[in-house]
Design an enzyme around this catalytic site. Sequence first.
Site, mmCIF file in Angstrom:
data_model
loop_
_atom_site.group_PDB
_atom_site.id
_atom_site.type_symbol
_atom_site.label_atom_id
_atom_site.label_comp_id
_atom_site.label_asym_id
_atom_site.label_seq_id
_atom_site.Cartn_x
_atom_site.Cartn_y
_atom_site.Cartn_z
ATOM 1 N N THR B 89 0.794 -1.232 0.000
ATOM 2 C CA THR B 89 0.000 0.000 0.000
ATOM 3 C C THR B 89 0.829 1.287 0.000
ATOM 4 O OG1 THR B 89 -0.332 -0.217 2.390
ATOM 5 C CG2 THR B 89 -2.063 -1.084 0.957
ATOM 6 N N ILE B 111 -2.876 -4.322 -21.875
ATOM 7 C CA ILE B 111 -4.164 -4.050 -21.246
ATOM 8 C C ILE B 111 -4.580 -5.148 -20.271
ATOM 9 C CG2 ILE B 111 -5.704 -5.178 -22.915
ATOM 10 C CD1 ILE B 111 -6.251 -1.630 -21.748
ATOM 11 N N ARG B 223 7.122 -7.416 -17.558
ATOM 12 C CA ARG B 223 7.331 -6.980 -18.939
ATOM 13 C C ARG B 223 8.756 -6.535 -19.233
ATOM 14 N NH1 ARG B 223 3.212 -9.767 -20.958
ATOM 15 N NH2 ARG B 223 1.255 -9.201 -19.957
#
Lengths: 302, 302, 302, 302
Positions: B89, B111, B223
Amino acid sequence: MPLNPEQQAEIDELRATPQPTLRAVSEGMEAHLYKAYDVLDHGFIRVIDYMGDDAAITQAARVSYGKGTKSVQNDEGLIRYLMRHWHSTPFEMCEIKLHVKLPVFVARQWIRHRTANVNEYSARYSILDREFYIPSPEHLAAQSEINNQGRGAALQGAEAAQVLEILKTDSNRAYDNYEQMISEDGQAGLARELARMNLPANIYTQWYWKVDLHNLFHFLRLRADSHAQYEIRVYADAICKVVADWVPAAYAAFEDYRMGGVNLSGKGVDCLKRMLAGETVTQETSGMSKGEWREFRALLDD
Amino acid sequence: MPLNPEQQAEIDELRATPQPTLRAVSEGMEAHLYKAYDVLDHGFIRVIDYMGDDAAITQAARVSYGKGTKSVQNDEGLIRYLMRHWHSTPFEMCEIKLHVKLPVFVARQWIRHRTANVNEYSARYSILDREFYIPSPEHLAAQSEINNQGRGAALQGAEAAQVLEILKTDSNRAYDNYEQMISEDGQAGLARELARMNLPANIYTQWYWKVDLHNLFHFLRLRADSHAQYEIRVYADAICKVVADWVPAAYAAFEDYRMGGVNLSGKGVDCLKRMLAGETVTQETSGMSKGEWREFRALLDD
Amino acid sequence: MPLNPEQQAEIDELRATPQPTLRAVSEGMEAHLYKAYDVLDHGFIRVIDYMGDDAAITQAARVSYGKGTKSVQNDEGLIRYLMRHWHSTPFEMCEIKLHVKLPVFVARQWIRHRTANVNEYSARYSILDREFYIPSPEHLAAQSEINNQGRGAALQGAEAAQVLEILKTDSNRAYDNYEQMISEDGQAGLARELARMNLPANIYTQWYWKVDLHNLFHFLRLRADSHAQYEIRVYADAICKVVADWVPAAYAAFEDYRMGGVNLSGKGVDCLKRMLAGETVTQETSGMSKGEWREFRALLDD
Amino acid sequence: MPLNPEQQAEIDELRATPQPTLRAVSEGMEAHLYKAYDVLDHGFIRVIDYMGDDAAITQAARVSYGKGTKSVQNDEGLIRYLMRHWHSTPFEMCEIKLHVKLPVFVARQWIRHRTANVNEYSARYSILDREFYIPSPEHLAAQSEINNQGRGAALQGAEAAQVLEILKTDSNRAYDNYEQMISEDGQAGLARELARMNLPANIYTQWYWKVDLHNLFHFLRLRADSHAQYEIRVYADAICKVVADWVPAAYAAFEDYRMGGVNLSGKGVDCLKRMLAGETVTQETSGMSKGEWREFRALLDD
C-alpha cells in the site's frame, strides 16, 4: 482541537515552500493543500496531494499531445457530455490523496469503497490516542420508526443526558484499561495488537486515502446523499468543498447529473409520459409497489 | 519519427511554463515531463503527470502530518523493508500518467494489467494514421524450437527479406483499402467503427495510461523480464529509466528484490540447504521435475 | 458454423454427465450449460460455469445461515429494492464463466471492462484459425452524418459489394501470408508472436471470461444499449438471454431499472416539474444546451 | 458454541438436499459445504458455494471446449508450471464463497484485501449479539521486545488474570449499555447506527466473503504466515484445510511455491553463489544490512 502545535508546525512548513513544477496545477486546490478542515469533534480531512485538473480530463479524453483544450467553454461542454453519457475513464485521470482522521465506525463504512488506496495508522505497531467521537446533542438521534436503517428526531432530556454519559464514561474507562493493559510498568504489558480490542468503535483512527476522481464521485454520490449516516456525510461534504475548487467544471457536472439527478425505472418513465399527456396516475394504476410509488412521488414533489 | 512539428510545439509549450506548487516535487521526474522517448519505429512513451516521490512512500507508511522523513537514509531503509516484506500500500501512494504510442498487438498484452486507468484513441470516432510496426532485421526472430512461446535466432537472407516485404506490403494495402472504404468521395463511406477491422495488429494506436507505483512495478517485473516479448519489453525498459529518476530509492529496492531477486520453492530451499551442507544434489535426488530442476540450476549458474 | 464435430462431441459429453451437488442450482441455467449460441458469422457464447441464483442474492444481503429466503415474493421485492437503491454487493455474490469466440476488434472493446477474469487463446503460443468476421450486407453501415461515433444506413450496390470484396480478399491474403511466414517448410519460420501482427482486427479470437453479476449488469447496460456498436451488442443480447433464465428476478429488476430506466439531471427534474405544472418548456427556457435538450426530449417522446 | 439449534437446522436442511448439476463438481469440497468450522471462541468459517476445481484451472489456461484435461498428471504439471511462473489468470477461474463470523478487529485486517466481494451484517439495520472474543490464556501474549508489531511470551499470573477480567467486564458493560441505549422501553431509543459506537473491537460480526482462488492464495500467503496476527491466522489455517480438499493440485503447488517458498534479493542470490563456491560470507561482506542478513540466514537455517 484535532492538531497539536507540532503537527500544525509541520503543516505550516509544507505550505511555506512552493517549488516550480511543469505539471498541471489547480490553483483552487493549491489553496487547500495540507490544511486540516475540522470534521466532527476530533476529525479532519487534509489534501496531501493531487494530480490533474479539469483540462486533464478533456486532454485524456482526446488523447492529445498538448493541453488538449482550445477553450474553457469547449472543455466544460465536453466534461458535461462525458458525465451525461457515463464515460468514466477520463475522470479516472485525476487523482487525490487525503489524510483523514475519523471514528472507527465511520472508517468501516468508508473502506467498503474498494477502488482506492489506503494506509491506516497501525494499532498493532503504535498506541492509539485518547480521542473518541461523542455526538453533539442535536445529532443524538432516535431510531427511525419507519426505516430500520435510519434516524428519527433527536433524543431529549434525561434520555439524551444518559446516552452522553454512557458514551463518555465507557470510552474513558475502555481507554484507561487499554493503557493499563499495555503498561510495561511493573508487568510484561499486553501486546498492542491484542489490547486494541478493548477500544470501542467511536475511537478515532487516521489514514491516507488516495482515489481517482471517478471513484471519488461515486463515493460522494453515496456518502454525501441525505440517506447516508450523518457521521460519514459530514466527511463527504467537506471533501465536496475542496473538489469544487479543484475541478470546478467536473464538479458542476457531477452536481447536476449525479447529486441533483435522479434515476427513473421504465415504469417511472411510462407514468411520466402518461402524466404529461394529462392522465391522473395513482399507485394502483402505476404498476409500481407502494414503496416505489412513494419514492417516485418524492422525486417530483420535493 | 513519431512526432510532427505541431505536436513537438505543443510539448515545447508545456515544458516552457513552470508554475509554483506546494506539492511534493521530484526533480528527477520534472526533467522528463512531456518529452517523447522513442520506442520501436514509430512509438514512444511520454510522462504526462506524476504524484509523489520517495518521501511520499514513507510519509504514507507512517501516516504522518508533515513530510514524514527525518533523514534520507532512514527513508531508504524503510523503503527497502517495505519492499522486502511485500507491503504494497505505501507504493500505491505514488502515481504516474503516461502517453504511449504502441502497436495494437503490444497494446493487447499491456491491457491485461487491469489495475490501471486507460483512455485510448478511438478508431470508432477518429481515423487512424498510416503507421505500422515493421521489425528491424535483427528482431525478426524465428520461432523457438524449445519453447512454444518464444523466439529463436534472427531470420536470415531471403526468408527475412520476404517477411519484411510481406509485412510492408500487406500493411500498406490494408491501409489503402481502409482509406478507400471510409472515403466519402463519390460514395457514402463505410462507418469508421467497421472499416478499422481491416487493419492489421501492427498498426499503431495510442493511449493515456495511469497507474500507481505498486502496480507499475508489477507490470515492469513481468514486462521488463527477459521472457517478455521483445516488443513490449522495450516499452518497459523505457519506463524503467524514468522511474529510476522519479523515485530512486524505491526503484533501487525494486531492482534488488524484484528484478534481480528470485523465488525458490520449498523443494528448492531444501536442495540449497543440502548443497550448502556439502551434498551433491542431482535432478533425480532433488524431488523436482526436469523443468523445475533446469530452472533451479539456471538461477544459480547464470 | 463455429464448432467442428470434435468440439461438439466434447460439449455433448459434458452435458451427458450430471452429478449431485449440494450447491444452489439454477435450473434455468443448467439448460444452457456448455451449449454454444451462435453470434455473428463465426462467433459464439457458451456458459461454462455459474455460481448462485436469485436466492443467493438475498441470502447474502441478509447474511443468513440457510437459504435466506422465506418466500419467492419477498425475495423479488428485496431484489428490486436492492437494485433501485444501488446496493451492488449482493449482486456480486453470483458469478458466471463464459467461453466466447469473437472478433479481435470486439475483444478490444470488451476488455475495457476491467473487473472480470480473462484467459485468452494465446497467439504467441498457438496458431490462429482462418476465421474472419465479414459483415452481412444489412450491417454494412455508412458512417453516421450526425454522430462521429455512429452508423448511418446500410451501404448500397457497388459500394457495398466493393467493401465486402476488400474485407474478404484482404483477410485471406493476410492469412495466407501469416501461414507462409510461420511455415517451417524449407525455412526457419517466423516466431508466432511476430507473425500474428499481420492479421487484421476482424480475425476471431476466443477467451474464457468470468464476471460477477453486478459487473455483468454494468457491461450489459452499456453494451446491450442501442448506442453500442452492433458487433458487440449482439454478444450482449445473447448473454441477456441466458441471464434472464439464470436469475429471473434480478434480470427483471435490471430490465426495469437499468435497461428501461433513465437518468435525469437536476435541470431535467426541474423542467419536468414545470411541465407537470402545466408550463410549456422550451430549450431556451430549460437551462439546457441544445444537445442535452434533444436527449431530454427523446427520453419523453420515444 | 457459535451456532444455535435453529441455525444448525438450516444448515442440516441444506446438506440434505443434493440436486443434479452439469457443472464441475469437487467432491472434496462438497463434503465441506455449509458446515461451520469453529475458529476462536465464537467464530467460524463455512463454505457457502464454490465454482470450479483443479481441472477448471487448466481448462481455462488452454481455452478448451471440453474439460481440457487429458490426464491428471498433465494437469498437475501444468498447474505447477502456472504457479511457478506467476500466471495468475487461470487460478482466477475458481471462486469460493464463505460465511465467516469473526471479531471486528480481525475483520478490519481482512477487509484490506480489496479484490473480493463482501456483504457484512449491518449494525445500522440490526442489533448485534452479545458475543466477544476473549483470548484463551495461552494466547494472551505480551508485547514483543524486538518487534514493534509482534508478540512475546504469554502473560503470567496476576497480570494475565487482570487482563482477562478487564476484557470480560468491559465487553459486558459496553453491551449492557448498548442494550440500554437502544431500548425503546419507556424512552425513544437511540438509533442503532449510533449505539454501535459503544461496542469494542472484540465483538463478533459476520459476513459473506467471495473471492477467486488467485486472490485467496494471496490472502492465505500473508495471513497463514507465521508473522500474521494469531487471531487472523487461525481463520487462514481453517480456510487452508478446505482449499486443500477443493483443489488438491493447486493447493499443493501453492504450498510448495508460496507457503514453503522464499524470495531472495539479487544480493541474496550473489551471496548464495559465493557460499556454494566455498566462500565464507558474513554480514559485513554480504552487502546486506543487519536486518536483511538476519532474515537471509533465517531462510537457510530454520
